[in-house]
Design an enzyme around this catalytic site. Structure first.
Site, PDB file in Angstrom:
ATOM      1  N   LYS A  84       0.893  -1.284   0.009  1.00 38.40           N
ATOM      2  CA  LYS A  84      -0.194   0.027  -0.005  1.00 38.40           C
ATOM      3  C   LYS A  84       0.792   1.396  -0.035  1.00 38.40           C
ATOM      4  O   LYS A  84       2.140   1.249   0.533  1.00 38.40           O
ATOM      5  CB  LYS A  84      -0.909   0.020   1.154  1.00 38.40           C
ATOM      6  CG  LYS A  84      -1.804   0.839   1.323  1.00 38.40           C
ATOM      7  CD  LYS A  84      -2.834   0.821   2.507  1.00 38.40           C
ATOM      8  CE  LYS A  84      -3.837   1.675   2.736  1.00 38.40           C
ATOM      9  NZ  LYS A  84      -4.595   1.544   4.012  1.00 38.40           N
ATOM     10  N   SER A 159      -9.231   1.551   3.417  1.00 36.84           N
ATOM     11  CA  SER A 159      -8.275   2.318   2.240  1.00 36.84           C
ATOM     12  C   SER A 159      -7.296   1.567   1.698  1.00 36.84           C
ATOM     13  O   SER A 159      -6.463   2.255   0.954  1.00 36.84           O
ATOM     14  CB  SER A 159      -7.551   3.337   3.332  1.00 36.84           C
ATOM     15  OG  SER A 159      -6.723   3.055   4.358  1.00 36.84           O
ATOM     16  N   SER A 183      -9.686  -0.939   7.714  1.00 35.73           N
ATOM     17  CA  SER A 183      -8.976  -1.004   6.216  1.00 35.73           C
ATOM     18  C   SER A 183      -8.244  -2.105   5.824  1.00 35.73           C
ATOM     19  O   SER A 183      -7.869  -2.205   4.668  1.00 35.73           O
ATOM     20  CB  SER A 183      -7.912   0.423   6.113  1.00 35.73           C
ATOM     21  OG  SER A 183      -8.677   1.713   6.131  1.00 35.73           O
TER      22      SER A 183
END
Length: 474
Positions: A84, A159, A183
């Site tokens: 990420k 996210s 997330s």
């Protein structure tokens, strides 16, 4: 090894790839080449990847040589992984989804990435995240919107939406995300993956980007199998003096059969009925494994925490704005407004937040004196249109920005571990989360593997993953 074999490597788990490397039927170099070709072909439909590693091919060549010599470096040698874009990887951007960080070269890996490399993994790419990773969908002004492989009109959640989209589409078998309020678990639920949120300190952190949500955020893992989840977690876990929270870890002794509290709703908040039905089927599967599953209410003040959640994010952004002189000029207006609100909060709001979090931690600690696990939905809503930050209605009731996320944030505040497991469904994927006591990561991994024997994890690939068309499913 034929090109066809290398071209089909996307279907393999990390565990299966390692077996193929050991047998000499696949090489890390060939697998990486196939992965890069697949990303180029299919990512235009998903927008999961924001940057490719400039050193991945060199790393894959070295891994191939180690396997040929019978000397693999570690338990993940040659396995392609994505990370990420709010985690720091040397030689790659770490934009946080924002123009504020877009032009800052990174020279050193943060601690979990160093451990990933020590295990031999190859970081292939960075994945998309909403700006500052504080939203439940995945989109930003820098890179645009990420889409769900199972239906590209819909969101994969957030996210960590880029990471889950990449794994579910077969770009890589493993990916890292972060989880500050759900997330890891919610995006995993929307893409049929196993998403592990360790407890605070289980995976030591140091050298990363600023924290927005107090100490709630941890590194999470994504995989298509329970065995791969264990493999990745064990490569990353463990204490480090740079992270004091990692040095004192409670260990919860398991009981047999496990006592599992099944919580359907939190504070009367709406939940999609298809999700409730899917989680009930998960409860039945757990009973079938011999565990005691009892319905009940959650004895934790989640309402008090939910009332303060917006202020927590706003104060975190205000601190980032204080640290970063260019914040007001480069961050998106929405987040500048949030930071301005955060700067206006009095010290009493911060104290109330700290008191509420302490109470949640004490209440959660007491809860696990009587139960081994808590079962509840990972999400309150099914996936919504990809470019919209949140659904405005659930089960016919209007909801706010975190209406879909009511089940997850309290676990982050408590600091406890949790895992999202796919529910038995015929349509779009959805997940149930199991929450454990402090130190219960091994128990969660054990039950995930046992559950996988009863409920096939990732039972089907999305249609777009099985076609060569760059706009498949869009």
């Amino acid at each position: 090894m034929s090109a066809t074999e290398a071209g089909e490597a996307w279907r393999l788990t990390a565990t299966e790839l390692l077996c193929a490397y050991r047998a000499g039927t696949l090489t890390p170099a060939a697998v990486l080449d196939a992965a890069l070709a697949r990303i180029a072909r299919l990512d235009p439909a998903l927008n999961a990847v924001v940057a490719l590693s400039p050193t991945a091919r060199e790393e894959a060549a070295r891994s191939t040589a180690r396997w040929a010599a019978g000397m693999p470096r570690g338990p993940l040698d040659g396995v392609p992984v994505m990370v990420k874009d709010n985690m720091i990887v040397a030689g790659m951007p770490a934009t946080f989804g924002s123009a504020l960080f877009a032009d800052r070269p990174q020279d050193e890996d943060e601690l979990p990435i160093r451990r990933l490399r020590k295990a031999g993994a190859i970081v292939v790419a960075k994945t998309n995240t909403p700006e500052f990773a504080v939203e439940g969908y995945t989109g930003n002004r820098l890179f645009g919107v990420t889409r769900n492989p199972f239906d590209p009109d819909l969101t994969p959640g957030g996210s960590s939406g880029g990471s889950v989209a990449a794994v579910a589409a077969g770009f890589v078998p493993l990916a890292l995300g972060t989880d500050g309020g759900g997330s890891t678990r919610r995006p995993a639920a929307y893409t049929g993956l196993v998403g592990l949120k360790p407890g605070i300190g289980a995976i030591a952190r140091a050298g990363g980007l600023p924290q927005i949500l107090m100490d709630f955020e941890v590194v999470g893992t994504f995989a298509r199998s329970a065995a791969d989840t264990r493999l990745l977690y064990e490569a990353l876990a463990g204490p480090d003096r740079a992270d004091p929270a990692s040095r004192e870890r409670a260990v919860a002794p398991p009981r047999a059969p496990l006592r599992i509290l099944h919580v359907e709703r939190i504070d009367g908040a709406p939940c999609d009925r298809s999700i409730l039905a899917a989680v009930a089927r998960t409860a039945d599967a757990l009973r079938g494994l011999g565990h005691t599953v009892v319905p009940g209410d959650l004895p934790v003040d989640t309402a008090g925490l939910a009332a303060l959640w917006p202020a927590i994010a706003e104060m975190g952004l205000a601190r980032l704005m204080q640290r970063e002189a260019a914040f007001a000029a480069l961050a998106s207006p929405r987040y500048v407004e949030m930071a301005e609100r955060g700067r206006a909060h009095p010290a009493t709001t911060l104290l109330a937040t700290l008191e509420t979090v302490a109470a949640v931690r004490a209440q959660t600690s007491a809860l696990f004196a009587d139960v081994d696990l808590v079962l509840m939905p990972a999400c309150a809503a099914m996936p919504w249109p990809a470019a919209e930050p949140f659904p405005t209605e659930i089960d016919g009731h209007p909801v706010g920005p975190r209406g879909h996320a009511v089940y997850t944030g309290w676990v982050n505040a408590a600091g406890h571990p949790a895992v999202s497991l796919p529910c038995p469904v015929d349509g779009l994927p959805i997940g149930a989360q199991l929450i454990g006591d402090l130190g219960a990561e091994p128990l969660l991994l054990d039950i995930a593997e046992a559950y996988a024997d009863a409920v096939p994890l990732f039972p089907r690939w999305p249609a777009m993953a099985q076609t060569n068309a760059p706009n498949a499913g869009a």
